[in-house]
Scaffold this motif. Structure first.
Motif, PDB file in Angstrom:
ATOM      1  N   PHE A  49       0.519  -0.894  -0.074  1.00 25.60           N
ATOM      2  CA  PHE A  49       0.036  -0.051   0.360  1.00 25.60           C
ATOM      3  C   PHE A  49       1.126   1.409   0.106  1.00 25.60           C
ATOM      4  O   PHE A  49       0.252   2.239  -1.253  1.00 25.60           O
ATOM      5  N   LYS A  50       1.886   1.225   0.726  1.00 21.58           N
ATOM      6  CA  LYS A  50       3.186   2.449   1.116  1.00 21.58           C
ATOM      7  C   LYS A  50       3.576   3.105  -0.361  1.00 21.58           C
ATOM      8  O   LYS A  50       3.558   4.277  -1.400  1.00 21.58           O
ATOM      9  N   GLU A  51       3.566   1.414  -1.095  1.00 22.64           N
ATOM     10  CA  GLU A  51       4.442   1.675  -2.478  1.00 22.64           C
ATOM     11  C   GLU A  51       3.741   2.363  -3.095  1.00 22.64           C
ATOM     12  O   GLU A  51       4.211   2.884  -4.569  1.00 22.64           O
ATOM     13  N   CYS A  52       2.318   1.660  -3.743  1.00 20.44           N
ATOM     14  CA  CYS A  52       1.197   2.082  -3.912  1.00 20.44           C
ATOM     15  C   CYS A  52       1.269   3.799  -4.495  1.00 20.44           C
ATOM     16  O   CYS A  52       1.065   4.819  -5.107  1.00 20.44           O
ATOM     17  N   LEU A  53       1.209   4.225  -2.821  1.00 18.32           N
ATOM     18  CA  LEU A  53       1.222   5.797  -2.354  1.00 18.32           C
ATOM     19  C   LEU A  53       1.994   6.322  -3.216  1.00 18.32           C
ATOM     20  O   LEU A  53       2.171   7.354  -3.097  1.00 18.32           O
ATOM     21  N   MET A  54       3.177   5.581  -3.023  1.00 13.93           N
ATOM     22  CA  MET A  54       4.410   6.698  -3.219  1.00 13.93           C
ATOM     23  C   MET A  54       4.372   7.039  -4.821  1.00 13.93           C
ATOM     24  O   MET A  54       5.330   7.320  -5.084  1.00 13.93           O
ATOM     25  N   ARG A  55       3.846   5.704  -5.688  1.00 14.38           N
ATOM     26  CA  ARG A  55       3.928   5.472  -7.189  1.00 14.38           C
ATOM     27  C   ARG A  55       2.803   6.603  -7.355  1.00 14.38           C
ATOM     28  O   ARG A  55       3.092   7.772  -7.689  1.00 14.38           O
ATOM     29  N   LEU A  56       1.675   6.787  -5.991  1.00 12.40           N
ATOM     30  CA  LEU A  56       0.795   7.940  -7.165  1.00 12.40           C
ATOM     31  C   LEU A  56       1.169   9.077  -6.921  1.00 12.40           C
ATOM     32  O   LEU A  56       0.990  10.336  -7.479  1.00 12.40           O
ATOM     33  N   SER A  57       2.062  10.192  -5.359  1.00 10.46           N
ATOM     34  CA  SER A  57       2.589  10.632  -4.960  1.00 10.46           C
ATOM     35  C   SER A  57       3.727  11.657  -6.046  1.00 10.46           C
ATOM     36  O   SER A  57       3.290  12.386  -6.588  1.00 10.46           O
ATOM     37  N   TRP A  58       4.567  10.311  -6.431  1.00  9.93           N
ATOM     38  CA  TRP A  58       5.290  10.816  -7.772  1.00  9.93           C
ATOM     39  C   TRP A  58       4.080  11.209  -9.306  1.00  9.93           C
ATOM     40  O   TRP A  58       4.627  12.053 -10.151  1.00  9.93           O
ATOM     41  N   ALA A  59       3.242  10.404  -9.509  1.00 12.87           N
ATOM     42  CA  ALA A  59       2.562  10.823 -10.519  1.00 12.87           C
ATOM     43  C   ALA A  59       2.437  12.818 -10.272  1.00 12.87           C
ATOM     44  O   ALA A  59       2.016  13.023 -11.477  1.00 12.87           O
ATOM     45  N   LEU A  60       1.483  12.569  -9.294  1.00 14.34           N
ATOM     46  CA  LEU A  60       0.900  13.339  -8.984  1.00 14.34           C
ATOM     47  C   LEU A  60       1.862  14.883  -9.439  1.00 14.34           C
ATOM     48  O   LEU A  60       1.379  15.766  -9.608  1.00 14.34           O
ATOM     49  N   VAL A  61       3.173  14.882  -8.529  1.00 12.29           N
ATOM     50  CA  VAL A  61       3.584  16.014  -8.732  1.00 12.29           C
ATOM     51  C   VAL A  61       4.244  16.381  -9.951  1.00 12.29           C
ATOM     52  O   VAL A  61       5.067  17.031 -10.308  1.00 12.29           O
ATOM     53  N   HIS A  62       3.888  15.286 -10.511  1.00  7.48           N
ATOM     54  CA  HIS A  62       4.709  15.282 -12.570  1.00  7.48           C
ATOM     55  C   HIS A  62       3.597  15.711 -12.692  1.00  7.48           C
ATOM     56  O   HIS A  62       4.202  15.442 -14.391  1.00  7.48           O
ATOM     57  N   SER A  63       2.136  15.928 -12.555  1.00  6.24           N
ATOM     58  CA  SER A  63       0.863  16.364 -13.575  1.00  6.24           C
ATOM     59  C   SER A  63       1.424  17.628 -14.055  1.00  6.24           C
ATOM     60  O   SER A  63       1.833  18.561 -13.899  1.00  6.24           O
ATOM     61  N   ARG A  64       0.708  17.867 -15.285  1.00  6.26           N
ATOM     62  CA  ARG A  64       0.553  19.083 -15.878  1.00  6.26           C
ATOM     63  C   ARG A  64      -0.149  20.235 -15.553  1.00  6.26           C
ATOM     64  O   ARG A  64      -0.211  21.704 -15.567  1.00  6.26           O
ATOM     65  N   HIS A  65      -1.030  19.308 -13.943  1.00  2.00           N
ATOM     66  CA  HIS A  65      -2.612  20.573 -13.783  1.00  2.00           C
ATOM     67  C   HIS A  65      -1.757  20.920 -12.119  1.00  2.00           C
ATOM     68  O   HIS A  65      -1.741  19.726 -11.604  1.00  2.00           O
ATOM     69  N   PRO A  66      -2.343  22.158 -12.033  1.00  2.31           N
ATOM     70  CA  PRO A  66      -1.130  21.962 -10.312  1.00  2.31           C
ATOM     71  C   PRO A  66      -2.117  21.620  -9.695  1.00  2.31           C
ATOM     72  O   PRO A  66      -1.710  21.382  -8.188  1.00  2.31           O
ATOM     73  N   GLU A  67      -3.673  21.820  -9.602  1.00  2.00           N
ATOM     74  CA  GLU A  67      -4.359  20.779  -8.527  1.00  2.00           C
ATOM     75  C   GLU A  67      -3.789  18.978  -8.081  1.00  2.00           C
ATOM     76  O   GLU A  67      -4.203  19.291  -6.392  1.00  2.00           O
ATOM     77  N   ASP A  68      -3.528  18.688  -9.452  1.00  2.00           N
ATOM     78  CA  ASP A  68      -2.535  16.763  -8.568  1.00  2.00           C
ATOM     79  C   ASP A  68      -1.332  17.455  -8.504  1.00  2.00           C
ATOM     80  O   ASP A  68      -1.246  16.727  -7.075  1.00  2.00           O
ATOM     81  N   VAL A  69      -0.485  18.508  -9.208  1.00  2.00           N
ATOM     82  CA  VAL A  69       0.718  19.289  -7.950  1.00  2.00           C
ATOM     83  C   VAL A  69       0.309  19.131  -6.633  1.00  2.00           C
ATOM     84  O   VAL A  69       1.134  18.520  -5.664  1.00  2.00           O
ATOM     85  N   GLN A  70      -0.628  20.026  -5.844  1.00  2.00           N
ATOM     86  CA  GLN A  70      -1.309  20.878  -4.852  1.00  2.00           C
ATOM     87  C   GLN A  70      -1.430  19.074  -4.324  1.00  2.00           C
ATOM     88  O   GLN A  70      -0.861  18.753  -3.110  1.00  2.00           O
ATOM     89  N   ARG A  71      -2.533  18.227  -4.473  1.00  2.00           N
ATOM     90  CA  ARG A  71      -3.028  16.341  -3.965  1.00  2.00           C
ATOM     91  C   ARG A  71      -1.409  16.351  -3.801  1.00  2.00           C
ATOM     92  O   ARG A  71      -1.277  16.164  -2.185  1.00  2.00           O
ATOM     93  N   GLY A  72      -0.726  15.788  -4.428  1.00  2.00           N
ATOM     94  CA  GLY A  72       0.717  14.838  -4.296  1.00  2.00           C
ATOM     95  C   GLY A  72       1.735  15.483  -2.882  1.00  2.00           C
ATOM     96  O   GLY A  72       2.365  15.009  -2.362  1.00  2.00           O
ATOM     97  N   ILE A  73       1.774  17.631  -3.095  1.00  4.73           N
ATOM     98  CA  ILE A  73       2.605  17.794  -2.084  1.00  4.73           C
ATOM     99  C   ILE A  73       2.104  17.956  -1.105  1.00  4.73           C
ATOM    100  O   ILE A  73       2.528  17.442  -0.212  1.00  4.73           O
ATOM    101  N   ALA A  74       0.953  17.835  -0.811  1.00  2.78           N
ATOM    102  CA  ALA A  74       0.116  17.491   0.761  1.00  2.78           C
ATOM    103  C   ALA A  74       0.242  16.321   0.840  1.00  2.78           C
ATOM    104  O   ALA A  74       0.362  15.248   2.226  1.00  2.78           O
ATOM    105  N   MET A  75       0.073  15.310   0.116  1.00  4.91           N
ATOM    106  CA  MET A  75       0.159  13.280   0.483  1.00  4.91           C
ATOM    107  C   MET A  75       2.043  13.486   0.718  1.00  4.91           C
ATOM    108  O   MET A  75       1.761  12.770   1.687  1.00  4.91           O
TER     109      MET A  75
END
Length: 168
Positions: A49-75
Motif C-alpha cells: 500500500f505504501k509503495e502504491c501511495l509513493m507511485r501516486l505521489s510521484w505521478a501527482l507531482v509530475h502532473s501538468r495540472h496544478p491541482e494534482d501537483v498540490q494534491r501530491g505535495i499534501a500527500m
C-alpha cells in the motif's frame, strides 16, 4: 493496466535519458495508479500500500495540472511528518516534494528540500539535476524581473522627460 505501467516507465525513462526536462504524467496514468491504491488498500500488505501511495505521489507531482501537483505535495507532506522514518526512507519523499514545489513555482522551498535530500544522499543524480534546473530557473526569473524593473524605470524616466519637455 499494462498501458499505464508502460506509460509510467516511459516517462521515468525519459527522465534518465539525460534531458534537462522532468517527465510529465497524464491524468490517465494517475487514474490507473489511484485504482492500484484503492485495490492495495483492501487487503494488501502495508508495504505494498505504501509503495502504491509513493507511485501516486510521484505521478501527482509530475502532473501538468496544478491541482494534482498540490494534491501530491499534501500527500508527501504527510509522509514527511512521520517521525518513525529513517533518513534513507525520507530521501524519496523529500525529492518528490522538491519536484512538486518546483512545478508549483515555489523555488525557494524547492531549493530547501533538494538540499535536505542531498544531505541524505549527496551523489543522487536526480536531486543534483533538480537542483541545477531550479537554480537556472531562479536565475532566469531574476533576470526577467530585472528586465521588467529596468523597463519600468526607463518608461518612468521617459515620461518625466516628456513632461519636462512639454513645460518648456
Amino acid at each position: 493496466m499494462a498501458d499505464n505501467v508502460a506509460k509510467f516507465f516511459e516517462s521515468v525513462g525519459n527522465f534518465f535519458s539525460g534531458g534537462d526536462q522532468m517527465p510529465w504524467c497524464d491524468r490517465d496514468l494517475i487514474a490507473g495508479i489511484e485504482k492500484e491504491v484503492a485495490d492495495a488498500q483492501n487487503g494488501s500488505p502495508d508495504h505494498v500500500f505504501k509503495e502504491c501511495l509513493m507511485r501516486l505521489s510521484w505521478a501527482l507531482v509530475h502532473s501538468r495540472h496544478p491541482e494534482d501537483v498540490q494534491r501530491g505535495i499534501a500527500m508527501l507532506e504527510e509522509v514527511r511528518r512521520d517521525p518513525t522514518k529513517a533518513p534513507p526512507e525520507v530521501r524519496e519523499p523529500l525529492y518528490l516534494l522538491a519536484v512538486g514545489y518546483y512545478r508549483s513555482g515555489d523555488h525557494t522551498r524547492c531549493r530547501e528540500l533538494v538540499e535536505q535530500s542531498l544531505m541524505v544522499a549527496p551523489d543522487w543524480r536526480q536531486a543534483l539535476n533538480l537542483k541545477k534546473m531550479n537554480e537556472a530557473k531562479i536565475k532566469r526569473d531574476g533576470a526577467i524581473g530585472i528586465g521588467i524593473a529596468a523597463t519600468a524605470v526607463g518608461l518612468l524616466a521617459g515620461g518625466i522627460a516628456a513632461a519636462v519637455a512639454r513645460k518648456k
